[in-house]
Write a protein that holds these residues in place. Structure first.
Motif, PDB file in Angstrom:
ATOM      1  N   UNK A 172      -7.239 -27.077   4.196  1.00  0.00           N
ATOM      2  CA  UNK A 172      -6.999 -26.605   5.569  1.00  0.00           C
ATOM      3  C   UNK A 172      -6.399 -25.198   5.603  1.00  0.00           C
ATOM      4  N   UNK A 173      -5.851 -24.748   4.474  1.00  0.00           N
ATOM      5  CA  UNK A 173      -5.249 -23.409   4.407  1.00  0.00           C
ATOM      6  C   UNK A 173      -6.208 -22.354   3.871  1.00  0.00           C
ATOM      7  N   UNK A 174      -7.425 -22.760   3.507  1.00  0.00           N
ATOM      8  CA  UNK A 174      -8.371 -21.791   2.940  1.00  0.00           C
ATOM      9  C   UNK A 174      -9.698 -21.810   3.696  1.00  0.00           C
ATOM     10  N   UNK A 175      -9.638 -22.087   5.020  1.00  0.00           N
ATOM     11  CA  UNK A 175     -10.864 -22.102   5.826  1.00  0.00           C
ATOM     12  C   UNK A 175     -11.374 -20.678   6.026  1.00  0.00           C
ATOM     13  N   UNK A 184     -14.370 -31.574   9.612  1.00  0.00           N
ATOM     14  CA  UNK A 184     -13.366 -32.295   8.795  1.00  0.00           C
ATOM     15  C   UNK A 184     -13.182 -31.579   7.453  1.00  0.00           C
ATOM     16  N   UNK A 185     -12.722 -30.324   7.472  1.00  0.00           N
ATOM     17  CA  UNK A 185     -12.701 -29.536   6.228  1.00  0.00           C
ATOM     18  C   UNK A 185     -11.799 -30.113   5.146  1.00  0.00           C
ATOM     19  N   UNK A 186     -10.773 -30.880   5.540  1.00  0.00           N
ATOM     20  CA  UNK A 186      -9.866 -31.407   4.509  1.00  0.00           C
ATOM     21  C   UNK A 186     -10.556 -32.431   3.611  1.00  0.00           C
ATOM     22  N   UNK A 187     -11.728 -32.968   4.046  1.00  0.00           N
ATOM     23  CA  UNK A 187     -12.529 -33.882   3.203  1.00  0.00           C
ATOM     24  C   UNK A 187     -13.118 -33.183   1.984  1.00  0.00           C
ATOM     25  N   UNK A 188     -13.227 -31.851   2.059  1.00  0.00           N
ATOM     26  CA  UNK A 188     -13.818 -31.053   0.969  1.00  0.00           C
ATOM     27  C   UNK A 188     -15.255 -31.483   0.651  1.00  0.00           C
ATOM     28  N   UNK A 189     -16.031 -31.751   1.697  1.00  0.00           N
ATOM     29  CA  UNK A 189     -17.437 -32.135   1.497  1.00  0.00           C
ATOM     30  C   UNK A 189     -18.383 -30.937   1.624  1.00  0.00           C
ATOM     31  N   UNK A 194     -15.173 -23.183   3.156  1.00  0.00           N
ATOM     32  CA  UNK A 194     -13.918 -22.809   2.485  1.00  0.00           C
ATOM     33  C   UNK A 194     -14.064 -21.448   1.816  1.00  0.00           C
ATOM     34  N   UNK A 195     -12.962 -20.743   1.711  1.00  0.00           N
ATOM     35  CA  UNK A 195     -12.927 -19.373   1.178  1.00  0.00           C
ATOM     36  C   UNK A 195     -12.869 -19.397  -0.348  1.00  0.00           C
ATOM     37  N   UNK A 196     -13.982 -19.041  -0.976  1.00  0.00           N
ATOM     38  CA  UNK A 196     -14.077 -19.111  -2.447  1.00  0.00           C
ATOM     39  C   UNK A 196     -13.025 -18.237  -3.123  1.00  0.00           C
ATOM     40  N   UNK A 197     -12.713 -17.074  -2.527  1.00  0.00           N
ATOM     41  CA  UNK A 197     -11.759 -16.152  -3.154  1.00  0.00           C
ATOM     42  C   UNK A 197     -10.370 -16.788  -3.277  1.00  0.00           C
ATOM     43  N   UNK A 198     -10.017 -17.618  -2.303  1.00  0.00           N
ATOM     44  CA  UNK A 198      -8.687 -18.249  -2.326  1.00  0.00           C
ATOM     45  C   UNK A 198      -8.652 -19.512  -3.194  1.00  0.00           C
ATOM     46  N   UNK A 199      -9.826 -20.105  -3.415  1.00  0.00           N
ATOM     47  CA  UNK A 199      -9.884 -21.370  -4.173  1.00  0.00           C
ATOM     48  C   UNK A 199     -10.081 -21.119  -5.665  1.00  0.00           C
ATOM     49  N   UNK A 200     -10.813 -20.088  -6.010  1.00  0.00           N
ATOM     50  CA  UNK A 200     -11.218 -19.826  -7.393  1.00  0.00           C
ATOM     51  C   UNK A 200     -10.021 -19.797  -8.348  1.00  0.00           C
ATOM     52  N   UNK A 203      -6.177 -25.233  -8.060  1.00  0.00           N
ATOM     53  CA  UNK A 203      -6.431 -26.657  -7.799  1.00  0.00           C
ATOM     54  C   UNK A 203      -6.581 -26.840  -6.295  1.00  0.00           C
ATOM     55  N   UNK A 204      -7.706 -27.424  -5.865  1.00  0.00           N
ATOM     56  CA  UNK A 204      -7.991 -27.630  -4.445  1.00  0.00           C
ATOM     57  C   UNK A 204      -7.424 -28.980  -3.992  1.00  0.00           C
ATOM     58  N   UNK A 205      -6.614 -28.959  -2.921  1.00  0.00           N
ATOM     59  CA  UNK A 205      -6.022 -30.191  -2.377  1.00  0.00           C
ATOM     60  C   UNK A 205      -6.839 -30.655  -1.177  1.00  0.00           C
ATOM     61  N   UNK A 206      -7.282 -31.908  -1.201  1.00  0.00           N
ATOM     62  CA  UNK A 206      -8.129 -32.464  -0.144  1.00  0.00           C
ATOM     63  C   UNK A 206      -7.502 -33.757   0.392  1.00  0.00           C
ATOM     64  N   UNK A 207      -7.939 -34.162   1.575  1.00  0.00           N
ATOM     65  CA  UNK A 207      -7.399 -35.370   2.209  1.00  0.00           C
ATOM     66  C   UNK A 207      -8.432 -36.488   2.265  1.00  0.00           C
ATOM     67  N   UNK A 208      -7.997 -37.699   1.946  1.00  0.00           N
ATOM     68  CA  UNK A 208      -8.873 -38.882   1.953  1.00  0.00           C
ATOM     69  C   UNK A 208      -8.903 -39.436   3.369  1.00  0.00           C
ATOM     70  N   UNK A 209     -10.028 -39.237   4.059  1.00  0.00           N
ATOM     71  CA  UNK A 209     -10.116 -39.657   5.461  1.00  0.00           C
ATOM     72  C   UNK A 209     -10.962 -40.934   5.589  1.00  0.00           C
ATOM     73  N   UNK A 210     -11.147 -41.352   6.829  1.00  0.00           N
ATOM     74  CA  UNK A 210     -11.957 -42.543   7.113  1.00  0.00           C
ATOM     75  C   UNK A 210     -13.402 -42.349   6.656  1.00  0.00           C
ATOM     76  N   UNK A 211     -13.842 -41.073   6.577  1.00  0.00           N
ATOM     77  CA  UNK A 211     -15.222 -40.793   6.143  1.00  0.00           C
ATOM     78  C   UNK A 211     -15.500 -41.347   4.750  1.00  0.00           C
ATOM     79  N   UNK A 212     -14.474 -41.396   3.897  1.00  0.00           N
ATOM     80  CA  UNK A 212     -14.654 -41.945   2.550  1.00  0.00           C
ATOM     81  C   UNK A 212     -14.827 -43.465   2.608  1.00  0.00           C
TER      82      UNK A 212
END
Length: 584
Positions: A172-175, A184-189, A194-200, A203-212
């Protein structure tokens, strides 16, 4: 359902010594129970819509017509039948009775409705109803935080570089822009939001939602997103969960971990928030939280195995759809059914975490049944003349009720808070015990039965219309067994014991001449006595013995015991006894 078929077929008769490789790692060598057996496959159920009982019945009939020796059924009716008064004459069981009459051994999954009582979907004495056990392999992993805390989780993954920590960034901090929140960006699907420059390199932190939970998001996709963005790994954190939710480890190719304990997720969130300064709008100024992911590829071997799996359906067995207790023990036997590695169709889409893979790690009584089917094939090879009842008897009377540490078997159960706990297991959890294939090849004695005996069982079961029996079996009711509890099964169940009741059993010697000493033990509320106390049987000879049960006190619950027959040549034959005392 094709994916399941591949998995269950491989369990029963997959080739021996096949390396299980995923993402470049070998998890070990796999073998089916009967690697040289031939497999016949019949498609009767479809992925999205399931199927009709008529299709399954047609498949069973075709298999019998084709001359199979063993049937493995990882299917069953969704609930007790309402179109027939008795569970034993539902279309599944009635068709399987005809299969057994033709000499076919049937293993059927007991069902996944556990740990609640009366959840079985496999009812009849001519079927081997299989419960699921957890074996000794457990996969664990951990996330090490910069504040020194280690958070336990699940992750069948390699570790991040040893002796090195990495910056952690929340999805959610690297949109790329605020419009991405609708995905639902926190799902990391979706890596594209997401901003590749900030993630590269982080470690990417994601949230386990109902979608899983519903299957529209997957852990496999999280790992693909992290990889596409150049992350060194990912963390998937569960923030809220319904009690009793079951999480299975998923193999991934990059360092990754699923934090399933909500309190541990809170520790992670607290550490991340404290370490991540933000401006007045809430935007991150700099990412200062650091961590590393452990190696989760190696299993931890537990001596507390086998255990009865939480999901495995439980007895007591029922004789009709108003859930009246039956005088027949179910399940029959326990076999491995949790986190089972087996072959997988790369085209299978039912398990999103294993799309494109050649192996999968799956749980269910559907995995336990083909273990028994494969072992039954080995028995049939050694003893081609044995009836289906003889094979089932050999499996049951030689099974074990102890775990690897020599302690009585335990069963997973819900606690008052709906967390999982272990309780002493009973025959309603495991039937006769956990299968012991080597001992089953040489059981000493067998409890044999055939089609006429099963018709006698139906004829003496209360509430069954004899015309209905004739319709299904084409046989008249002229049975001499008297009561259903006298059916010659390798277990004894009396659901309504008033005063004293005597049941008889007949054993047949399938080994050399041997003298057996018969002993019995039972919960004090029911007295038990066997006659004779010893008997000598020549090869091929059969002998009757009687078991007398007397209700001493009425406890309002079932009590359990067992009869043991110890042979002078080393054979040991054990059958469970289950009874509930009533005043009248």
């Amino acid at each position: 359902m094709f994916y399941m078929l591949v998995h269950t077929a491989a369990i029963a008769a997959g080739n021996n010594g096949i390396p299980v490789r995923l993402h470049g790692h070998e998890f070990g060598k796999a073998s089916g129970m009967a690697p040289r057996a031939r497999i016949a496959v019949y498609k009767a159920i479809y992925r999205l819509f399931g199927g009709f009982v008529a299709d399954v019945v047609a498949a069973i009939d075709q298999a019998v017509h084709d001359g199979v020796d063993i049937l493995s059924l990882s299917v069953g009716p969704n609930s007790p039948p309402t179109n027939t008064k008795t569970t034993f004459l539902n279309p599944f069981d009635a068709t399987l009775l005809a299969a057994v009459k033709a000499g076919v051994f049937v293993a059927q999954a007991a069902g996944n409705g556990g740990p609640f009582p009366k959840t079985l979907v496999s009812y009849s004495p001519w079927i081997a109803s299989v419960a699921a056990a957890i074996d000794d392999r457990r996969y664990k992993n951990h996330l090490n935080l910069g504040n020194g805390k280690a958070l336990a989780g699940l992750g069948l993954s390699p570790s991040t570089h040893p002796n090195q920590t990495y910056t952690m960034v929340a999805a959610n901090d690297v949109l790329l822009d605020s419009s991405a929140t609708k995905f639902s960006p926190s799902d990391c699907q979706r890596p594209e939001v997401l901003n590749k420059k900030l993630v590269e390199g982080n470690i990417l932190l994601c949230g386990y939602s109902f979608n899983f939970v519903v299957g529209t998001a997957s852990i496999k996709k999280v790992s693909e997103t992290a990889k596409a963005l150049g992350a060194v790994g990912f963390v998937l954190a569960v923030e809220n969960v319904s009690p009793g939710t079951k999480f299975d480890p998923v193999p991934v190719g990059i360092p990754g971990i699923l934090i399933t304990d909500v309190s541990k997720t809170m520790d992670l969130i607290d550490y991340y928030n404290v370490s991540t300064p933000r401006d007045w709008t809430g935007r991150v100024k700099s990412f200062k939280a650091i961590g590393s992911i452990g190696d989760g590829l190696m299993p931890i071997l537990h001596k507390s195995a086998p255990e009865v799996a939480l999901f495995s359906a439980r007895g007591p067995n029922i004789r009709d759809f108003s859930f009246q207790d039956a005088d027949l023990l179910k399940p029959d036997i326990l076999a491995p059914g949790s986190l089972i590695w087996a072959a997988w169709s790369p085209n299978g889409t039912d398990e999103p975490n294993f799309v494109g893979e050649g192996f999968a790690l799956i749980s269910g009584t559907s995995m336990a049944a083909p273990h028994i089917a494969g072992i039954a094939a080995l028995l049939k090879q050694k003893h081609p003349q044995w009836s289906p009842a003889a094979i089932k008897s050999a499996l049951m009377t030689t099974s074990t009720k102890l775990d690897r540490a020599g302690r009585p078997l335990q069963a997973q159960q819900y606690s008052e808070t709906e967390a999982m706990k272990l309780v002493p297991a009973t025959p309603f959890d495991y039937g006769s015990g956990h299968v012991n294939p080597r001992a089953a090849l040489d059981p000493g004695l067998i409890f044999d039965a055939g089609y006429e005996d099963y018709v006698g069982f139906l004829c003496t079961t209360p509430g069954i219309d004899i015309h209905e029996i004739k319709k299904y079996t084409n046989s008249p009711c002229n049975s001499t067994i008297g009561r259903p509890s006298n059916l010659n099964t390798p277990s004894i169940t009396i659901s309504h014991l008033v005063g004293t009741q005597t049941v008889t059993r007949t054993v047949t010697n399938v080994a050399e001449e041997e003298t057996y000493v018969i002993t019995a033990r039972m919960h004090p509320s029911v007295a038990i006595e066997t006659r004779p106390s010893a008997m000598t049987l020549r090869p091929g000879a059969s002998r009757k013995f009687s078991v007398t049960l007397t209700a001493r006190s009425v406890t309002g619950s079932y009590c359990f015991g067992e009869i043991t027959m110890k042979g002078s040549r080393g054979h040991k034959v054990t059958i469970p006894v289950v009874a509930m005392g009533h005043w009248r």
